[in-house]
Design an enzyme around this catalytic site. Structure first.
Site, PDB file in Angstrom:
ATOM      1  N   LYS A 176       0.609  49.497   1.255  1.00  0.00           N
ATOM      2  CA  LYS A 176      -0.217  49.918  -0.102  1.00  0.00           C
ATOM      3  C   LYS A 176      -1.044  50.772  -0.441  1.00  0.00           C
ATOM      4  O   LYS A 176      -1.477  51.488  -1.220  1.00  0.00           O
ATOM      5  CB  LYS A 176       1.045  49.116  -1.021  1.00  0.00           C
ATOM      6  CG  LYS A 176       2.246  49.299  -1.488  1.00  0.00           C
ATOM      7  CD  LYS A 176       2.421  47.714  -1.465  1.00  0.00           C
ATOM      8  CE  LYS A 176       4.297  47.267  -2.019  1.00  0.00           C
ATOM      9  NZ  LYS A 176       4.879  46.186  -2.094  1.00  0.00           N
TER      10      LYS A 176
ATOM     11  N   GLU B  19      11.175  42.667   2.220  1.00  0.00           N
ATOM     12  CA  GLU B  19      11.366  43.836   2.362  1.00  0.00           C
ATOM     13  C   GLU B  19      12.715  43.489   3.842  1.00  0.00           C
ATOM     14  O   GLU B  19      13.345  41.765   3.462  1.00  0.00           O
ATOM     15  CB  GLU B  19      10.546  44.390   3.383  1.00  0.00           C
ATOM     16  CG  GLU B  19       9.222  44.982   2.345  1.00  0.00           C
ATOM     17  CD  GLU B  19       9.547  46.118   1.848  1.00  0.00           C
ATOM     18  OE1 GLU B  19      10.349  46.904   2.943  1.00  0.00           O
ATOM     19  OE2 GLU B  19       9.565  45.874   0.303  1.00  0.00           O
TER      20      GLU B  19
ATOM     21  N   ARG C 191      25.673  52.910   5.125  1.00  0.00           N
ATOM     22  CA  ARG C 191      25.497  52.925   6.849  1.00  0.00           C
ATOM     23  C   ARG C 191      26.630  52.418   6.681  1.00  0.00           C
ATOM     24  O   ARG C 191      27.789  52.914   6.933  1.00  0.00           O
ATOM     25  CB  ARG C 191      24.248  51.601   7.324  1.00  0.00           C
ATOM     26  CG  ARG C 191      22.804  52.137   8.182  1.00  0.00           C
ATOM     27  CD  ARG C 191      22.698  51.032   8.623  1.00  0.00           C
ATOM     28  NE  ARG C 191      22.500  49.710   7.401  1.00  0.00           N
ATOM     29  CZ  ARG C 191      21.214  49.160   7.299  1.00  0.00           C
ATOM     30  NH1 ARG C 191      20.375  49.145   8.718  1.00  0.00           N
ATOM     31  NH2 ARG C 191      21.190  48.317   6.421  1.00  0.00           N
TER      32      ARG C 191
ATOM     33  N   GLY D  14      15.467  40.017  -3.992  1.00  0.00           N
ATOM     34  CA  GLY D  14      15.317  42.256  -3.457  1.00  0.00           C
ATOM     35  C   GLY D  14      13.980  41.628  -3.424  1.00  0.00           C
ATOM     36  O   GLY D  14      13.900  43.233  -4.287  1.00  0.00           O
TER      37      GLY D  14
ATOM     38  N   ASP E 101       2.892  45.236   4.160  1.00  0.00           N
ATOM     39  CA  ASP E 101       3.407  45.858   3.098  1.00  0.00           C
ATOM     40  C   ASP E 101       1.824  45.956   2.114  1.00  0.00           C
ATOM     41  O   ASP E 101       2.058  47.239   2.077  1.00  0.00           O
ATOM     42  CB  ASP E 101       5.061  44.838   2.639  1.00  0.00           C
ATOM     43  CG  ASP E 101       5.588  45.466   0.859  1.00  0.00           C
ATOM     44  OD1 ASP E 101       5.899  46.489   1.507  1.00  0.00           O
ATOM     45  OD2 ASP E 101       4.867  45.334   0.440  1.00  0.00           O
TER      46      ASP E 101
ATOM     47  N   GLY F 263       6.317  48.090  -7.288  1.00  0.00           N
ATOM     48  CA  GLY F 263       7.029  48.717  -8.310  1.00  0.00           C
ATOM     49  C   GLY F 263       7.252  49.819  -9.174  1.00  0.00           C
ATOM     50  O   GLY F 263       6.647  51.144  -9.600  1.00  0.00           O
TER      51      GLY F 263
ATOM     52  N   GLU G  73       5.698  57.500  -6.949  1.00  0.00           N
ATOM     53  CA  GLU G  73       5.362  56.835  -7.036  1.00  0.00           C
ATOM     54  C   GLU G  73       5.537  55.186  -7.077  1.00  0.00           C
ATOM     55  O   GLU G  73       5.052  53.946  -6.926  1.00  0.00           O
ATOM     56  CB  GLU G  73       5.634  56.649  -9.105  1.00  0.00           C
ATOM     57  CG  GLU G  73       5.132  55.538 -10.269  1.00  0.00           C
ATOM     58  CD  GLU G  73       3.274  55.530  -9.911  1.00  0.00           C
ATOM     59  OE1 GLU G  73       2.581  56.690 -10.705  1.00  0.00           O
ATOM     60  OE2 GLU G  73       3.196  54.847  -9.494  1.00  0.00           O
TER      61      GLU G  73
ATOM     62  N   VAL H 138      17.148  49.164  -4.337  1.00  0.00           N
ATOM     63  CA  VAL H 138      16.394  50.651  -5.205  1.00  0.00           C
ATOM     64  C   VAL H 138      17.562  50.984  -5.121  1.00  0.00           C
ATOM     65  O   VAL H 138      17.541  51.797  -6.836  1.00  0.00           O
ATOM     66  CB  VAL H 138      15.671  50.444  -4.358  1.00  0.00           C
ATOM     67  CG1 VAL H 138      15.098  51.611  -6.201  1.00  0.00           C
ATOM     68  CG2 VAL H 138      14.623  49.675  -4.456  1.00  0.00           C
TER      69      VAL H 138
HETATM   70  P1  NAP Z   1      17.248  47.353   0.990  1.00  0.00           P
HETATM   71  O1  NAP Z   1      18.609  46.750   0.324  1.00  0.00           O
HETATM   72  O2  NAP Z   1      17.275  47.602   2.774  1.00  0.00           O
HETATM   73  O3  NAP Z   1      18.645  48.942   1.566  1.00  0.00           O
HETATM   74  C1  NAP Z   1      18.481  49.398   2.238  1.00  0.00           C
HETATM   75  C2  NAP Z   1      19.457  51.204   1.791  1.00  0.00           C
HETATM   76  O4  NAP Z   1      19.543  51.737   2.533  1.00  0.00           O
HETATM   77  C3  NAP Z   1      21.035  50.673   2.343  1.00  0.00           C
HETATM   78  O5  NAP Z   1      22.154  51.004   1.176  1.00  0.00           O
HETATM   79  C4  NAP Z   1      21.255  50.783   3.307  1.00  0.00           C
HETATM   80  O6  NAP Z   1      22.445  51.381   3.116  1.00  0.00           O
HETATM   81  C5  NAP Z   1      21.100  51.828   3.587  1.00  0.00           C
HETATM   82  N1  NAP Z   1      20.603  52.239   4.997  1.00  0.00           N
HETATM   83  C6  NAP Z   1      19.675  52.220   5.562  1.00  0.00           C
HETATM   84  N2  NAP Z   1      19.100  53.066   6.702  1.00  0.00           N
HETATM   85  C7  NAP Z   1      20.328  53.548   6.744  1.00  0.00           C
HETATM   86  C8  NAP Z   1      20.878  54.384   7.363  1.00  0.00           C
HETATM   87  N3  NAP Z   1      19.811  54.670   9.057  1.00  0.00           N
HETATM   88  N4  NAP Z   1      21.351  55.933   7.367  1.00  0.00           N
HETATM   89  C9  NAP Z   1      22.270  55.695   6.129  1.00  0.00           C
HETATM   90  N5  NAP Z   1      22.481  54.750   4.601  1.00  0.00           N
HETATM   91  C10 NAP Z   1      20.910  53.781   5.385  1.00  0.00           C
HETATM   92  O7  NAP Z   1      16.772  48.308   0.717  1.00  0.00           O
HETATM   93  P2  NAP Z   1      15.964  48.623  -0.650  1.00  0.00           P
HETATM   94  O8  NAP Z   1      15.314  46.548  -0.922  1.00  0.00           O
HETATM   95  O9  NAP Z   1      15.998  48.838  -1.731  1.00  0.00           O
HETATM   96  O10 NAP Z   1      14.051  49.187  -0.122  1.00  0.00           O
HETATM   97  C11 NAP Z   1      14.357  50.649  -0.257  1.00  0.00           C
HETATM   98  C12 NAP Z   1      13.365  50.949  -0.489  1.00  0.00           C
HETATM   99  O11 NAP Z   1      12.394  51.035  -1.405  1.00  0.00           O
HETATM  100  C13 NAP Z   1      12.205  50.579   1.329  1.00  0.00           C
HETATM  101  O12 NAP Z   1      11.845  51.694   1.840  1.00  0.00           O
HETATM  102  C14 NAP Z   1      11.591  49.500   0.520  1.00  0.00           C
HETATM  103  O13 NAP Z   1       9.903  49.174   1.354  1.00  0.00           O
HETATM  104  C15 NAP Z   1      11.098  50.558  -1.089  1.00  0.00           C
HETATM  105  N6  NAP Z   1      10.833  49.565  -1.892  1.00  0.00           N
HETATM  106  C16 NAP Z   1      11.818  48.089  -2.314  1.00  0.00           C
HETATM  107  C17 NAP Z   1      11.282  47.487  -3.137  1.00  0.00           C
HETATM  108  C18 NAP Z   1      11.776  46.083  -3.568  1.00  0.00           C
HETATM  109  O14 NAP Z   1      11.748  45.728  -4.061  1.00  0.00           O
HETATM  110  N7  NAP Z   1      13.072  46.214  -2.554  1.00  0.00           N
HETATM  111  C19 NAP Z   1      10.581  47.759  -4.498  1.00  0.00           C
HETATM  112  C20 NAP Z   1       9.433  48.893  -3.923  1.00  0.00           C
HETATM  113  C21 NAP Z   1       9.622  50.102  -2.819  1.00  0.00           C
HETATM  114  P3  NAP Z   1      23.739  49.690   3.496  1.00  0.00           P
HETATM  115  O15 NAP Z   1      24.281  49.311   2.624  1.00  0.00           O
HETATM  116  O16 NAP Z   1      25.215  50.797   4.604  1.00  0.00           O
HETATM  117  O17 NAP Z   1      23.485  49.025   4.814  1.00  0.00           O
HETATM  118  N1  HSE Z   2       8.493  43.699  -0.248  1.00  0.00           N
HETATM  119  C1  HSE Z   2       8.136  44.391  -1.251  1.00  0.00           C
HETATM  120  C2  HSE Z   2       7.295  42.793  -2.418  1.00  0.00           C
HETATM  121  C3  HSE Z   2       8.611  45.175  -2.562  1.00  0.00           C
HETATM  122  O1  HSE Z   2       7.472  42.682  -2.320  1.00  0.00           O
HETATM  123  O2  HSE Z   2       6.356  43.453  -3.379  1.00  0.00           O
HETATM  124  C4  HSE Z   2       7.856  45.963  -3.399  1.00  0.00           C
HETATM  125  O3  HSE Z   2       7.587  47.193  -2.585  1.00  0.00           O
END
Ligand code: NAP
Ligand code: HSE
Length: 454
Positions: A226, A211, A68, A208, A222, A155, A150, A37
C-alpha cells in the site's frame, strides 16, 4: 405502498424521465472472486441496481462470477458461477472486470487479458499493483481502457482518488498512515486489553480483515504494498514493493507496549512516504513501513481496531486526514463500487480514467540514509557507572541522546534511551556495541519514534 416500494417507484420514474432505466446499453460486469470482498460487491450490484443505473446512466448487469469452487452455494444463481475466469473476461458482453480474487497469478494475466480486450478493470489487489502497475497501466493506456484501484489502499477510505485527482494541482510532501487493519486490530487489542497475539490474529482472520496468508499483514508486506501505491501516486514516481523498507509487528511484545505507554506513547505500524528536499534543492523520496512509537496526542494514536487513517501533507492544502474502515467485505466493496461506477460512466459517456503518472522519477533513498529517532530498551546491571558507559557508546557512534529513563534496581534495571534523529547505520553500530558491554544484559527492543516535533 411500503416505503421500499415507494422508493423503487420514485427511482423507476426518475430513471424513466432521464431515459436510463432499461436502457439499450447495459454495462456488462464480470467479477473475479466471491470471497470476503467479492460477496459484498455482488450484493451491492444486485441490491442497488436501480440506484446504480441512475448514477451511471445505464444498467450494470452481472454477467458472471469466477470462483475456484463453483459448486458451493453462494446465494446467487448457479449459472452465474464459473471456474473459467479466462472465458468470463473475454466474453463480448463483458465491459468491466472487477478483480477481487487476490494474488499475483492468475489475476495478473486475467487483468491484462481484460485490458488488452478494451475492458476496464477495477481491482482491490495491492500485492499485484505494488509490483505490476507499470505493466497493467501500460495495457490500459494502449487499449483505451481504465484501471481503477481505490480499494487497494485503506479499504473504504477514499485516498487514492484524492491523491490522483483532488491534489493533482498541489505538491504532496508526506503521506503517513495506518494502512493495515489486521495489525492495527492486533496492536490495539494487545495494548488495550492485554490480549494474546495469536488469539487476536485468529479473530482478525475470522472477521475477514487478514489476507489469505496473514504473514502478509503481520510482517508488513501488505502495508508495504500500500505504501508503494501511495508513494507512486503522491510523488508521480514508480515505486514498487522492493523499494519499500519493511518491518512487521511479529516481534512486538507486551513489554514494548507497556514501555510505550509509560512514556506517553502507543505503538502503531506506520507506512511513511516522504519527499526530502536536499540542500542543493534536489528531491528524493523515502518509503518505509515499520512499527513505531507515536505520542498519544498524535492524530494517528487514536486510530484503533481495524480502522485505518492516512495523513497527507501538501504544500498548499496543508495537513489532511482521511479516516475510516480499512478492511472487511462491505467497506472494501464501497471503494470497489465507487470505482465501478466511475468506470461504467466512462464506458457510457466516453470518458477515461487518469493514467499512470511517473514523470517525476524521483530517486528513492535507502533506509540507511533516512534519519529517525529511536527508543532503545535494555536490561542493565544497576551499579555505579553503567549509565555513563551506556551513554558513552551512543556518543562514540554519533547518536545523540534525548531522554533516559531507568526502572528497577538490585537484580537489574530496565534502561530506556530515546535518541534524537540518527541514521540507521549509526544506531545499528551503537546497538551492537551495547550488546557487547558487561553491564548490558540484553538490548530487549529497538523501536523507532515518529510524530514528534524534534
Ligand atoms: P478471499 O476472501 O480469499 O476471496 C478470494 C476469492 O477469489 C474466492 O471467492 C476464491 O474462490 C476466488 N479465487 C481465488 N483464486 C481464484 C482462481 N485462481 N480462480 C477463480 N477464483 C479464484 O479474498 P478477499 O479478502 O475477498 O480479498 C480479495 C482481494 O481484495 C485481495 O486482493 C485482497 O488483498 C483485497 N482486499 C481485501 C480486503 C479485505 O478486507 N478482505 C480489503 C482490501 C483489499 P473460492 O471462494 O472458490 O475459494
Ligand atoms: N489485510 C488487509 C488489512 C485488508 O488487514 O488491512 C485490507 O487491505
Amino acid at each position: 405502498m411500503t416505503s421500499t416500494e415507494s422508493r423503487e417507484k420514485d427511482a423507476a420514474n426518475n430513471a424513466a424521465k432521464h431515459g436510463v432505466w432499461g436502457s439499450d446499453h447495459p454495462i456488462g460486469i464480470a467479477v473475479l472472486g466471491m470471497g470476503t470482498v467479492g460477496t459484498e460487491v455482488v450484493r451491492v450490484i444486485r441490491d442497488h441496481a436501480e440506484d446504480l443505473c441512475n448514477r451511471v446512466g445505464a444498467p450494470l448487469v452481472l454477467r458472471g462470477v469466477a470462483v475456484r469452487d463453483a459448486t458451493k452455494d453462494r446465494g446467487i444463481s448457479p449459472e452465474l458461477l464459473t471456474t473459467d475466469a479466462e472465458a468470463l473476461v473475454t466474453r463480448d458482453d463483458v465491459d468491466i472486470v472487477v478483480e477481487v480474487m487476490g494474488g499475483i497469478d492468475p489475476a495478473r494475466a486475467l487483468i491484462k487479458t481484460a485490458l488488452t480486450g478494451g475492458k476496464s478493470v477495477v481491482t482491490a489487489n495491492k500485492a499485484l499493483l505494488a509490483d505490476y502497475t507499470g505493466e497493467l497501466a501500460g495495457a490500459a493506456e494502449n487499449n483505451r481502457a481504465d484501471l481503477y484501484f481505490e480499494a487497494a489502499v485503506a479499504g473504504a477510505i477514499p485516498v487514492v482518488r484524492p491523491l490522483i485527482q483532488s491534489l493533482s494541482g498541489d505538491r504532496v510532501n508526506r503521506v503517513v498512515g495506518i494502512v493495515n487493519g489486521t495489525t492495527n486490530f492486533i496492536l490495539s487489542a494487545m495494548s488495550e486489553t492485554g490480549a494474546d497475539y495469536d488469539d487476536v490474529l485468529a479473530e482478525a482472520t475470522r472477521l475477514g480483515y487478514a489476507e489469505a496468508d496473514p504473514t502478509a499483514d503481520v510482517e508488513g508486506y501488505d502495508a508495504a504494498a500500500k505504501a508503494a501505491i501511495l508513494a507512486s501516486v503522491a510523488f508521480h514516481t514508480r515505486v514498487t514493493s522492493a523499494d519499500v523498507y519493511r518491518e512487521g509487528i511479529s516481534k512486538i511484545t507486551a513489554e514494548d507496549l507497556e514501555t510505550a505507554a509509560a512514556v506517553g506513547c502507543t505503538v502503531k505500524l506506520l507506512a511513511i512516504c516522504e519527499r526530502v528536499t536536499e540542500e542543493g534543492g534536489k528531491d528524493h523520496i523515502s518509503v518505509r513501513v515499520y512499527p513505531a512509537l507515536i505520542p498519544r496526542k498524535h492524530p494517528l494514536a487514536a486510530v484503533s481496531g481495524a480502522f485505518n487513517a492516512v495523513v497527507v501533507e501538501a504544500e498548499n492544502a496543508g495537513r489532511l486526514m482521511f479516516y475510516g474502515q480499512g478492511a472487511g467485505g462491505a467497506p472494501t466493496a464501497s471503494a470497489v463500487m465507487g470505482d465501478l461506477v466511475m468506470a461504467a460512466r466512462n464506458k457510457f459517456f466516453g470518458g477515461r480514467a487518469p493514467g499512470e503518472s511517473v514523470y517525476a522519477e524521483l530517486p528513492i533513498a535507502p533506509i540507511g540514509d533516512t534519519p529517525t529517532r529511536y527508543h532503545v530498551n535494555m536490561q542493565v546491571a544497576d551499579r555505579a557507572g553503567v549509565l555513563q558507559t551506556v551513554a558513552g557508546e551512543f556518543a562514540k557512534h554519533g547518536v545523540s541522546i534525548s531522554t533516559v529513563r531507568q526502572e528497577g534496581h538490585d537484580s537489574g534495571a530496565r534502561l530506556v534511551v530515546v535518541t534524537h534523529h540518527a541514521k540507521e547505520s549509526a544506531l545499528a553500530d551503537t546497538v551492537s556495541a551495547l550488546a557487547e558491554l558487561d553491564s548490558v544484559t540484553s538490548v530487549t527492543s529497538v523501536l523507532r519514534l515518529e510524530g514528534t516535533e524534534e
